[in-house]
Design an enzyme around this catalytic site. Structure first.
Site, PDB file in Angstrom:
ATOM      1  N   CYS A  12      32.154  30.174  25.904  1.00 23.93           N
ATOM      2  CA  CYS A  12      32.115  29.564  24.575  1.00 23.93           C
ATOM      3  C   CYS A  12      33.540  29.681  24.064  1.00 23.93           C
ATOM      4  O   CYS A  12      34.024  30.791  23.837  1.00 23.93           O
ATOM      5  CB  CYS A  12      31.146  30.314  23.684  1.00 23.93           C
ATOM      6  SG  CYS A  12      31.291  29.877  21.939  1.00 23.93           S
ATOM      7  N   CYS A  38      46.027  38.990  14.703  1.00 24.18           N
ATOM      8  CA  CYS A  38      45.670  37.587  14.462  1.00 24.18           C
ATOM      9  C   CYS A  38      45.808  37.273  12.963  1.00 24.18           C
ATOM     10  O   CYS A  38      45.135  37.911  12.132  1.00 24.18           O
ATOM     11  CB  CYS A  38      44.241  37.332  14.921  1.00 24.18           C
ATOM     12  SG  CYS A  38      43.928  37.962  16.588  1.00 24.18           S
TER      13      CYS A  38
HETATM   14 FE1  SF4 Z   1      40.863  41.505  16.362  1.00 22.21          FE
HETATM   15 FE2  SF4 Z   1      39.419  39.404  17.091  1.00 22.21          FE
HETATM   16 FE3  SF4 Z   1      40.246  39.681  14.535  1.00 22.21          FE
HETATM   17 FE4  SF4 Z   1      42.030  39.122  16.415  1.00 22.21          FE
HETATM   18  S1  SF4 Z   1      40.291  37.819  15.785  1.00 22.21           S
HETATM   19  S2  SF4 Z   1      42.249  40.677  14.820  1.00 22.21           S
HETATM   20  S3  SF4 Z   1      41.203  40.223  18.168  1.00 22.21           S
HETATM   21  S4  SF4 Z   1      38.805  40.989  15.622  1.00 22.21           S
END
Ligand code: SF4
Ligand code: SAM
Ligand code: DTB
Length: 315
Positions: free
Chosen positions: A190, A57
């Site tokens: 949520c 992400c």
């Molecule tokens: Fe990992 Fe959640 Fe961060 Fe994405 S948002 S990198 S899934 S901790």
């Protein structure tokens, strides 16, 4: 007013593009039909398993793919430390306690067993327990529900069109499937997103349209403004105009009249006046506590002062 799940994109964009004060006025009117307009829910966050996440992400300080501050995995927090943090949150007036783990998905085993104990402990203290653990299967969601969990946080983050520019290690469909698993287990969903990741106004409209199309609509909708963390791909994203957040809050309120709309990450950079406009436009929840997961939130004393100055009270 009936809840609609079939808003067309044209309808949603037409609402969004109205003169700002017209949009806010409409949203404020809908808000007070369904909620006490002076009641603000307080939810406190705790990162129970920080860093070293295998997802990429683009906004996230906890991804192992980036050079962010929480790129390395830390151990699971102890049950005693979680109990202590939940006690403090309750004493400071939070009604919901949300525990986050930097996981791509929940894996059965010792770590999930610990999370189950945390949920039992937090809900046993009379707090609403919420977790955000990445993707979850239907049986895992059922187990969380049986442990006393109230809500599961899992964000769509942005529109399906913009999604691929932000994350490539999982799909939009994966996210929607987890939300279905959560709701089928009888948990509250949520689910919200992040603004300020280079998306267009149309992307924001599409995200809110998708959230409104869920049946049932999410019980709460966290609207985060990107926290630009050094070392992440989005560290140098341009400033985000708070008035666009006000628009998004108002639109969320119009499309999802009964949901809680939560001012989430990024509140430290918002003026008190911008927050006041958001509350007028239908936001009725905040993350409350000095810390989010790995970044900072407004200090509790400052939030208490803001609530007093605006004449707002805890939900
Ligand atoms: Fe990992 Fe959640 Fe961060 Fe994405 S948002 S990198 S899934 S901790
Ligand atoms: N790993 C799980 C997942 O992604 O579902 C749970 C934890 S994750 C940190 C929870 C949410 O925090 C993300 O979905 C994202 O919306 C939000 N988030 C993470 N980093 C952020 C940032 N820098 N700015 C704003 N929101 C952020
Ligand atoms: C959500 O929508 N925002 C919260 C919560 N759900 C889990 C997380 C915000 C994280 C901000 C970056 C950080 O502190 O690491």
């Amino acid at each position: 007013m009936t809840i609609r799940h079939d808003w067309s994109l044209d309808e949603v964009i037409a609402l969004y593009e109205q003169p700002l004060l017209e949009l806010v006025w409409q949203a404020a009117a809908v808000h007070r039909q369904h909620h006490d307009p002076l009641a603000i829910q307080r939810s406190t966050l705790l990162s129970v398993k920080t860093g070293g996440c295998s997802e990429n992400c683009g906004y996230c300080p906890q991804s192992a793919h980036h050079d962010g501050p929480a790129r390395k995995s830390q151990g699971m927090m102890s049950l005693d430390d979680v109990r202590l943090a939940a006690t403090r949150a309750k004493e400071s007036g939070a009604s919901r306690f949300c525990m986050g783990a930097a996981w791509r998905e929940v894996k059965d085993g010792a770590q999930f067993d610990s999370v189950i104990e945390m949920v039992e402990t937090v809900s046993g203290m009379g707090l609403e327990a919420c977790v955000t653990l990445g993707m979850v299967t239907a049986p895992q969601a059922v187990r969380l529900k049986a442990a006393g969990l109230t809500a599961y946080n899992h964000n769509l983050d942005t529109s399906s069109e913009h999604y691929g520019a932000i994350i490539s290690t999982r799909t939009y469909e994966d996210r929607l499937q987890t939300l279905a698993n959560v709701q089928q287990a009888g948990l509250q969903a949520c689910c919200g997103g992040i603004l300020g990741m280079g998306e267009t106004a149309k992307d924001r409209c599409m995200l809110l349209q998708t959230l409104a199309s869920l049946d049932p609509q999410p019980e709460s909708v966290p609207l985060n403004v990107l926290v630009r963390v050094p070392g992440t791909p989005l560290a140098d994203a341009p400033d985000f105009d708070p008035l666009e957040l006000v628009r998004a809050v108002a639109l969320a309120r119009l499309l999802m009249p009964k949901s809680r709309v939560r001012l989430s990450a990024g509140r430290s950079d918002l003026s008190r006046e911008a927050q006041a406009l958001c509350f007028l436009a239908g936001a009725n929840s905040i993350f409350f506590g000095d810390q989010l997961l790995t970044t900072t939130n407004p200090q509790v004393a400052a939030d208490e002062q803001l609530m007093r100055d605006l004449g707002l009270h805890a939900a």
